[in-house]
Design a protein around this motif. Sequence first.
Motif, short mmCIF file in Angstrom:
data_model
loop_
_atom_site.label_atom_id
_atom_site.label_comp_id
_atom_site.label_asym_id
_atom_site.label_seq_id
_atom_site.Cartn_x
_atom_site.Cartn_y
_atom_site.Cartn_z
N LEU A 59 0.83 -1.21 0.00
CA LEU A 59 0.00 0.00 0.00
C LEU A 59 0.86 1.25 0.00
O LEU A 59 0.52 2.24 -0.66
CB LEU A 59 -0.93 0.01 1.21
N TYR A 60 1.99 1.22 0.70
CA TYR A 60 2.85 2.40 0.76
C TYR A 60 3.33 2.80 -0.64
O TYR A 60 3.23 3.97 -1.03
CB TYR A 60 4.05 2.13 1.67
N SER A 61 3.82 1.84 -1.42
CA SER A 61 4.30 2.17 -2.76
C SER A 61 3.16 2.64 -3.67
O SER A 61 3.32 3.57 -4.47
CB SER A 61 5.02 0.97 -3.38
N GLU A 62 1.99 1.99 -3.52
CA GLU A 62 0.84 2.39 -4.33
C GLU A 62 0.31 3.76 -3.90
O GLU A 62 -0.13 4.56 -4.74
CB GLU A 62 -0.28 1.34 -4.21
N ALA A 63 0.35 4.04 -2.60
CA ALA A 63 -0.12 5.34 -2.10
C ALA A 63 0.74 6.47 -2.63
O ALA A 63 0.24 7.54 -3.01
CB ALA A 63 -0.14 5.33 -0.58
N ILE A 64 2.07 6.24 -2.67
CA ILE A 64 2.99 7.26 -3.23
C ILE A 64 2.61 7.55 -4.68
O ILE A 64 2.53 8.71 -5.11
CB ILE A 64 4.45 6.78 -3.14
N ARG A 65 2.37 6.49 -5.45
CA ARG A 65 2.01 6.66 -6.87
C ARG A 65 0.68 7.39 -7.01
O ARG A 65 0.55 8.30 -7.84
CB ARG A 65 1.94 5.30 -7.55
N LEU A 66 -0.31 7.02 -6.20
CA LEU A 66 -1.62 7.64 -6.29
C LEU A 66 -1.57 9.12 -5.94
O LEU A 66 -2.21 9.95 -6.61
CB LEU A 66 -2.61 6.91 -5.37
N ILE A 67 -0.82 9.46 -4.91
CA ILE A 67 -0.71 10.87 -4.51
C ILE A 67 -0.01 11.67 -5.61
O ILE A 67 -0.43 12.79 -5.95
CB ILE A 67 0.05 11.01 -3.18
N ASP A 68 1.04 11.10 -6.19
CA ASP A 68 1.74 11.78 -7.29
C ASP A 68 0.83 11.95 -8.49
O ASP A 68 0.82 13.00 -9.15
CB ASP A 68 3.00 11.00 -7.69
N ASP A 69 0.05 10.89 -8.82
CA ASP A 69 -0.87 10.96 -9.96
C ASP A 69 -1.93 12.02 -9.72
O ASP A 69 -2.30 12.77 -10.64
CB ASP A 69 -1.53 9.60 -10.20
N ARG A 70 -2.43 12.09 -8.51
CA ARG A 70 -3.44 13.09 -8.20
C ARG A 70 -2.88 14.50 -8.37
O ARG A 70 -3.53 15.38 -8.95
CB ARG A 70 -3.96 12.92 -6.77
N SER A 71 -1.67 14.72 -7.89
CA SER A 71 -1.04 16.03 -8.04
C SER A 71 -0.83 16.39 -9.50
O SER A 71 -1.05 17.53 -9.91
CB SER A 71 0.31 16.06 -7.30
N ASP A 72 -0.42 15.39 -10.29
CA ASP A 72 -0.20 15.62 -11.72
C ASP A 72 -1.51 15.96 -12.43
O ASP A 72 -1.57 16.88 -13.25
CB ASP A 72 0.44 14.39 -12.35
N ILE A 73 -2.57 15.21 -12.10
CA ILE A 73 -3.88 15.45 -12.72
C ILE A 73 -4.39 16.84 -12.34
O ILE A 73 -4.88 17.59 -13.19
CB ILE A 73 -4.88 14.37 -12.29
N LYS A 74 -4.25 17.22 -11.07
CA LYS A 74 -4.70 18.53 -10.63
C LYS A 74 -3.94 19.64 -11.36
O LYS A 74 -4.53 20.63 -11.78
CB LYS A 74 -4.53 18.66 -9.12
N ALA A 75 -2.63 19.44 -11.51
CA ALA A 75 -1.82 20.46 -12.18
C ALA A 75 -2.21 20.60 -13.65
O ALA A 75 -2.31 21.71 -14.18
CB ALA A 75 -0.34 20.11 -12.06
N ARG A 76 -2.45 19.44 -14.31
CA ARG A 76 -2.82 19.49 -15.72
C ARG A 76 -4.20 20.10 -15.91
O ARG A 76 -4.43 20.88 -16.85
CB ARG A 76 -2.77 18.08 -16.32
N LEU A 77 -5.15 19.77 -15.04
CA LEU A 77 -6.49 20.34 -15.15
C LEU A 77 -6.47 21.84 -14.88
O LEU A 77 -7.18 22.61 -15.54
CB LEU A 77 -7.44 19.63 -14.18
N LEU A 78 -5.65 22.25 -13.91
CA LEU A 78 -5.54 23.67 -13.61
C LEU A 78 -4.96 24.42 -14.80
O LEU A 78 -5.44 25.50 -15.17
CB LEU A 78 -4.65 23.87 -12.38
N ALA A 79 -3.93 23.83 -15.44
CA ALA A 79 -3.32 24.46 -16.61
C ALA A 79 -4.31 24.55 -17.76
O ALA A 79 -4.38 25.57 -18.47
CB ALA A 79 -2.08 23.69 -17.05
N MET A 80 -5.11 23.51 -17.96
CA MET A 80 -6.12 23.53 -19.02
C MET A 80 -7.17 24.58 -18.72
O MET A 80 -7.61 25.31 -19.62
CB MET A 80 -6.76 22.16 -19.17
N GLY A 81 -7.59 24.67 -17.47
CA GLY A 81 -8.60 25.64 -17.09
C GLY A 81 -8.14 27.07 -17.26
O GLY A 81 -8.94 27.99 -17.47
N ARG A 82 -6.82 27.29 -17.20
CA ARG A 82 -6.25 28.62 -17.39
C ARG A 82 -5.82 28.86 -18.83
O ARG A 82 -5.26 29.92 -19.13
CB ARG A 82 -5.05 28.80 -16.45
N GLY A 83 -6.03 27.87 -19.70
CA GLY A 83 -5.64 28.02 -21.09
C GLY A 83 -4.15 27.92 -21.31
O GLY A 83 -3.62 28.41 -22.30
#
Length: 296
Positions: free
Chosen positions: A64-88
């Motif tokens: 779970l620890y290794s998967e949790a690290i990946r999930l948290i990183d993926d979430r941060s990446d998705i949030k950053a990409r969505l924020l960038a798209m929302g700002r054009g």
Amino acid sequence: MEFRQLEYFIAVVETGSISAASRKVHVAQPALTRQMRLLEEDVGTQLLDRHARGIRLTVAGRTLYSEAIRLIDDRSDIKARLLAMGRGQTGKLSLGVTVTHLWVPEVAKLMGGYRGRYPQVALDVFTLLSGPQLEKLNQGGLDAGIIYHDDHAPSGIKAHLLQRDHLILAVPANSYWAQSPPTRLLELAETEFVWGYRGISPVYYDRMVAHFSRLNFEPRVVQYGADNITILSMVAAGLGVSIVPAASRSHPMSGICFVELEDLTTCDMPLWLAWRAGNVSPVLDNFIQMAVEIFE
């Protein structure tokens, strides 16, 4: 299983104890202990072996620890990409530009400036005359177009006036008219003209012909070209003279002399930035805003 619980779990693992983790994540120790219990109940197995000196991961806990690290990183990446798209700041923009205007300084500055400010946006530029641009805008094939049009945007299209252009006479550099420029259009009544087809830009064509009609002038057309650059190439080759937008002077082409005539400067040729109504796009909004800034 919640992201918040996974973040707490990672903190417990990396600090080595519940008490140290509580200080790191600013959560009371009893509450953090409860969250770890709820997480274990949710996954259905023990994750932590608790002992006097701290905790030790079980086999399930290490996974779970290794998967949790990946999930948290993926979430941060998705949030950053969505924020960038929302700002054009990321995405794609398809732009139509007439060949004539590719060389206009303000248009070049707009394309270069947009690319510089938003390097993660793919800017696709298509050289099209005003008529085909309007068709593609209506069909969704273009996001924006730089076009000649009258003072009223067609149905389904929004537009912002960029600048007001006018017409200019183009003659071969080695011609009589280059040495002795005319002062009125009527002086060119017997001169051979290179002209464009109405179908490729009806609004531009009709506006120009209506202006000539008011001056009782009709050009003697002997050659046709598909666009202004083709027409200018034919003029440079000595096939005739032509009347083109004054913006054509921005194109680096030898063998041509441009002549300003009052009869032509009075023909207003408004240049617009057009886009399809209902096209909600932060990428497009940023482009429109920059165009307004540059052409002010």
